[in-house]
Design a protein around this motif. Structure first.
Motif, PDB file in Angstrom:
ATOM      1  N   PRO A 108       0.795  -1.241   0.000  1.00  0.00           N
ATOM      2  CA  PRO A 108       0.000   0.000   0.000  1.00  0.00           C
ATOM      3  C   PRO A 108       0.823   1.285   0.000  1.00  0.00           C
ATOM      4  O   PRO A 108       0.519   2.213  -0.756  1.00  0.00           O
ATOM      5  CB  PRO A 108      -0.828  -0.127   1.290  1.00  0.00           C
ATOM      6  CG  PRO A 108      -0.921  -1.589   1.544  1.00  0.00           C
ATOM      7  CD  PRO A 108       0.360  -2.168   1.068  1.00  0.00           C
ATOM      8  N   GLU A 109       1.833   1.382   0.836  1.00  0.00           N
ATOM      9  CA  GLU A 109       2.609   2.615   0.925  1.00  0.00           C
ATOM     10  C   GLU A 109       3.331   2.906  -0.380  1.00  0.00           C
ATOM     11  O   GLU A 109       3.361   4.053  -0.857  1.00  0.00           O
ATOM     12  CB  GLU A 109       3.614   2.506   2.068  1.00  0.00           C
ATOM     13  CG  GLU A 109       4.329   3.794   2.396  1.00  0.00           C
ATOM     14  CD  GLU A 109       5.196   3.655   3.634  1.00  0.00           C
ATOM     15  OE1 GLU A 109       6.438   3.675   3.486  1.00  0.00           O
ATOM     16  OE2 GLU A 109       4.634   3.518   4.730  1.00  0.00           O
ATOM     17  N   HIS A 299      -3.884  -6.290   0.958  1.00  0.00           N
ATOM     18  CA  HIS A 299      -3.520  -4.873   1.091  1.00  0.00           C
ATOM     19  C   HIS A 299      -3.216  -4.504   2.549  1.00  0.00           C
ATOM     20  O   HIS A 299      -2.385  -5.138   3.180  1.00  0.00           O
ATOM     21  CB  HIS A 299      -4.626  -3.990   0.501  1.00  0.00           C
ATOM     22  CG  HIS A 299      -4.991  -4.327  -0.905  1.00  0.00           C
ATOM     23  ND1 HIS A 299      -4.126  -4.129  -1.954  1.00  0.00           N
ATOM     24  CD2 HIS A 299      -6.122  -4.870  -1.438  1.00  0.00           C
ATOM     25  CE1 HIS A 299      -4.704  -4.529  -3.078  1.00  0.00           C
ATOM     26  NE2 HIS A 299      -5.902  -4.987  -2.789  1.00  0.00           N
ATOM     27  N   THR A 300      -3.902  -3.498   3.050  1.00  0.00           N
ATOM     28  CA  THR A 300      -3.586  -2.948   4.383  1.00  0.00           C
ATOM     29  C   THR A 300      -3.911  -3.901   5.518  1.00  0.00           C
ATOM     30  O   THR A 300      -3.462  -3.695   6.648  1.00  0.00           O
ATOM     31  CB  THR A 300      -4.338  -1.629   4.609  1.00  0.00           C
ATOM     32  OG1 THR A 300      -5.741  -1.846   4.436  1.00  0.00           O
ATOM     33  CG2 THR A 300      -3.870  -0.561   3.619  1.00  0.00           C
ATOM     34  N   LYS A 301      -4.682  -4.939   5.276  1.00  0.00           N
ATOM     35  CA  LYS A 301      -5.015  -5.882   6.346  1.00  0.00           C
ATOM     36  C   LYS A 301      -3.765  -6.485   6.981  1.00  0.00           C
ATOM     37  O   LYS A 301      -3.755  -6.794   8.172  1.00  0.00           O
ATOM     38  CB  LYS A 301      -5.900  -7.012   5.803  1.00  0.00           C
ATOM     39  CG  LYS A 301      -7.369  -6.659   5.673  1.00  0.00           C
ATOM     40  CD  LYS A 301      -8.164  -7.903   5.315  1.00  0.00           C
ATOM     41  CE  LYS A 301      -9.661  -7.608   5.258  1.00  0.00           C
ATOM     42  NZ  LYS A 301     -10.427  -8.830   4.939  1.00  0.00           N
ATOM     43  N   PHE A 303      -1.192  -5.131   7.795  1.00  0.00           N
ATOM     44  CA  PHE A 303      -0.568  -4.207   8.739  1.00  0.00           C
ATOM     45  C   PHE A 303      -1.475  -3.942   9.947  1.00  0.00           C
ATOM     46  O   PHE A 303      -1.089  -3.220  10.861  1.00  0.00           O
ATOM     47  CB  PHE A 303      -0.231  -2.884   8.045  1.00  0.00           C
ATOM     48  CG  PHE A 303       0.687  -3.054   6.856  1.00  0.00           C
ATOM     49  CD1 PHE A 303       2.062  -3.062   7.030  1.00  0.00           C
ATOM     50  CD2 PHE A 303       0.177  -3.226   5.585  1.00  0.00           C
ATOM     51  CE1 PHE A 303       2.914  -3.228   5.942  1.00  0.00           C
ATOM     52  CE2 PHE A 303       1.016  -3.397   4.486  1.00  0.00           C
ATOM     53  CZ  PHE A 303       2.393  -3.396   4.674  1.00  0.00           C
ATOM     54  N   ASN A 304      -2.660  -4.524   9.919  1.00  0.00           N
ATOM     55  CA  ASN A 304      -3.590  -4.363  11.031  1.00  0.00           C
ATOM     56  C   ASN A 304      -3.315  -5.399  12.111  1.00  0.00           C
ATOM     57  O   ASN A 304      -2.843  -6.510  11.816  1.00  0.00           O
ATOM     58  CB  ASN A 304      -5.035  -4.498  10.548  1.00  0.00           C
ATOM     59  CG  ASN A 304      -5.445  -3.398   9.593  1.00  0.00           C
ATOM     60  OD1 ASN A 304      -4.829  -2.332   9.573  1.00  0.00           O
ATOM     61  ND2 ASN A 304      -6.459  -3.651   8.794  1.00  0.00           N
ATOM     62  N   TRP A 389       6.101  -8.647   6.869  1.00  0.00           N
ATOM     63  CA  TRP A 389       4.808  -8.493   7.513  1.00  0.00           C
ATOM     64  C   TRP A 389       3.958  -9.754   7.373  1.00  0.00           C
ATOM     65  O   TRP A 389       3.178 -10.098   8.272  1.00  0.00           O
ATOM     66  CB  TRP A 389       4.098  -7.254   6.974  1.00  0.00           C
ATOM     67  CG  TRP A 389       4.775  -6.008   7.461  1.00  0.00           C
ATOM     68  CD1 TRP A 389       5.858  -5.380   6.901  1.00  0.00           C
ATOM     69  CD2 TRP A 389       4.465  -5.266   8.649  1.00  0.00           C
ATOM     70  NE1 TRP A 389       6.235  -4.298   7.661  1.00  0.00           N
ATOM     71  CE2 TRP A 389       5.391  -4.191   8.739  1.00  0.00           C
ATOM     72  CE3 TRP A 389       3.487  -5.398   9.632  1.00  0.00           C
ATOM     73  CZ2 TRP A 389       5.367  -3.273   9.773  1.00  0.00           C
ATOM     74  CZ3 TRP A 389       3.454  -4.472  10.671  1.00  0.00           C
ATOM     75  CH2 TRP A 389       4.386  -3.426  10.741  1.00  0.00           C
TER      76      TRP A 389
END
Length: 429
Positions: A108-109, A299-301, A303-304, A389
């Motif tokens: 994502p970033e 995606h961002t999941k 990093f959650n 990650w």
């Protein structure tokens, strides 16, 4: 006359570089650029630098090697530091470039950075093209869509091995048409806000960045030592240069491509025959692909706190003192402490060590797993966003592990993998 920029990022090589070859094919002149993105050297989430001294030193060496190789083709490398949107737009205007070619991103970033750059380039009448992948297999060749990729690795592996063929490697360009480019001036570590690194004589390997070093490492692991033959048996060891391939740092910065490693692996098998070691290395390359495709899917999941399972672990209030004890090898558990000291002093740790220290942080110390992932991001020479990650979420129980509550018995692990205590003595004496 079409002039294009090739923006090198984590693809610091000439051999098997689809982005570079595409830029050359579609342009009259190509201008290679590398930008030390200021955002990559800031303090980020959880209080850690995004890039620490060990990886930064490796990147500096790899960029210098890339410049040397480019100049051998009649080209060169423009090296800049700062905001990539501003720097790339400035270079595009300076050389009247109408296109920028860059490796496709999946995290994502990095995707957001490319979107900002695409917007910034409009004023310069320049387009950004995302070309090339860092995986063994093309996304389009997978036997399922990204959205339907299995969340269990074994199910992914079985179908991919049955239905997919690894694409051929792309030849190294021997001549690159570029305007006369100024000498590359690389920043010092201090200019990146970092302290100089020191080599520790106890390190398993003294990493040095660059495509040339990566190719030498393949030759050493495959042909000079034939260590690949015993890889399945030695991969869980803790000490020494050849218990594992040590390709990870070169793959992470793109000094080597997965396809190039696979191609050399197949050449080795033709000459010496396939064995459990060569099969297991292919298995590890598949894991790298898998975590990359998982990033594309989730995606961002990733990093959650709850990861892809949306079930956050229950942790007590954050304890910075306990986290620092883990970082500094002061937990009192000698196996964990030895591994953490190796990471702190060298920027590297074995796969077996990584699993143990991650399990200890998550399940024994009850610290939010994302602090561990962020520290690894800072510290590791071979940091790769998808693998780091993805692996941490896996150990924390919120990723792709089909088992619930995977827990490492650290004392048993120490007895199994450091029976004589030699590793612990090496790093704690």
């Amino acid at each position: 006359m079409k002039t294009s920029i090739i923006w090198f990022k984590t693809d610091l090589r000439l051999y098997d570089n689809e982005t570079l070859v595409t830029a050359i094919k579609e342009s009259d002149h190509v201008i290679p650029v590398y930008c030390f993105d200021e955002n990559h050297y800031n303090t980020a989430s959880y209080g850690f630098k995004k890039t620490g001294s060990f990886r930064a030193q490796f990147i500096l060496e790899a960029v210098a090697d890339l410049d040397t190789r480019l100049r051998e083709t009649g080209s060169g490398l423009i090296v800049v530091k700062g905001n990539p949107e501003k720097q790339l737009a400035m270079i595009a205007r300076m050389y009247n470039a109408t296109a920028i070619y860059a490796k496709k991103e999946v995290a994502p970033e990095e995707i957001m950075t490319q979107k900002r750059i695409k917007q910034a380039l409009k004023a310069a009448n320049c387009e950004l093209h995302s070309v090339g992948e860092s995986t063994l297999f093309h996304e389009k060749d997978l036997p399922f869509s990204i959205e339907s990729i299995p969340d269990v690795f074994t199910n992914f592996r079985v179908k991919v091995q049955k239905h997919c063929v690894v694409p051929h490697v792309v030849a190294r360009p021997t001549v690159i048409a570029s305007p006369k480019l100024p000498p590359a001036i690389l920043p010092k570590l201090s200019e990146l806000g970092l302290e100089p690194t020191e080599q520790d004589s106890r390190a398993s390997i003294q990493f040095k960045g660059g495509e040339g070093e990566g190719l030498k490492r393949i030759n050493t692991f495959f042909y000079e030592t034939h260590a690949i033959v015993h890889y399945k048996d030695t991969r869980n060891e803790l000490k020494g240069e050849n218990y594992s391939s040590k390709f990870s740092a070169f793959l992470a910065q793109g000094c080597l491509s997965s396809r190039a490693v696979y191609n050399d692996l197949k050449e080795y098998e033709k000459e010496f025959g396939a064995n459990e070691g060569t099969e297991w290395l292919f298995f590890e390359l598949l894991w790298r692909d898998y975590f990359c495709f998982m990033m594309c899917k989730h995606h961002t999941k990733l990093f959650n706190k709850g990861g892809i399972k949306n079930e956050p672990p229950v942790n007590p209030p954050h304890n910075e003192r306990i986290l620092r004890q883990w970082i500094n090898g002061e937990t009192g558990n000698d196996f964990v402490d030895a591994n953490m000291m190796e990471l702190k002093l060298t920027g590297f740790m074995s796969n077996r060590g990584r699993q143990n220290v991650a399990s200890y942080l998550c399940h024994d110390l009850k610290i939010d797993w994302r602090y561990g992932a962020a520290y690894f991001e800072q510290q590791l020479i071979d940091y790769d966003v998808c693998n780091n990650w993805g692996n941490w979420a896996y150990i924390a129980g919120v990723g792709n592990d089909p088992r619930q509550n995977r827990y490492f018995n650290i004392q048993k692990q120490a007895a199994d993998y450091d029976a004589d205590g030699g590793y612990r003595k090496l790093w704690l004496s």
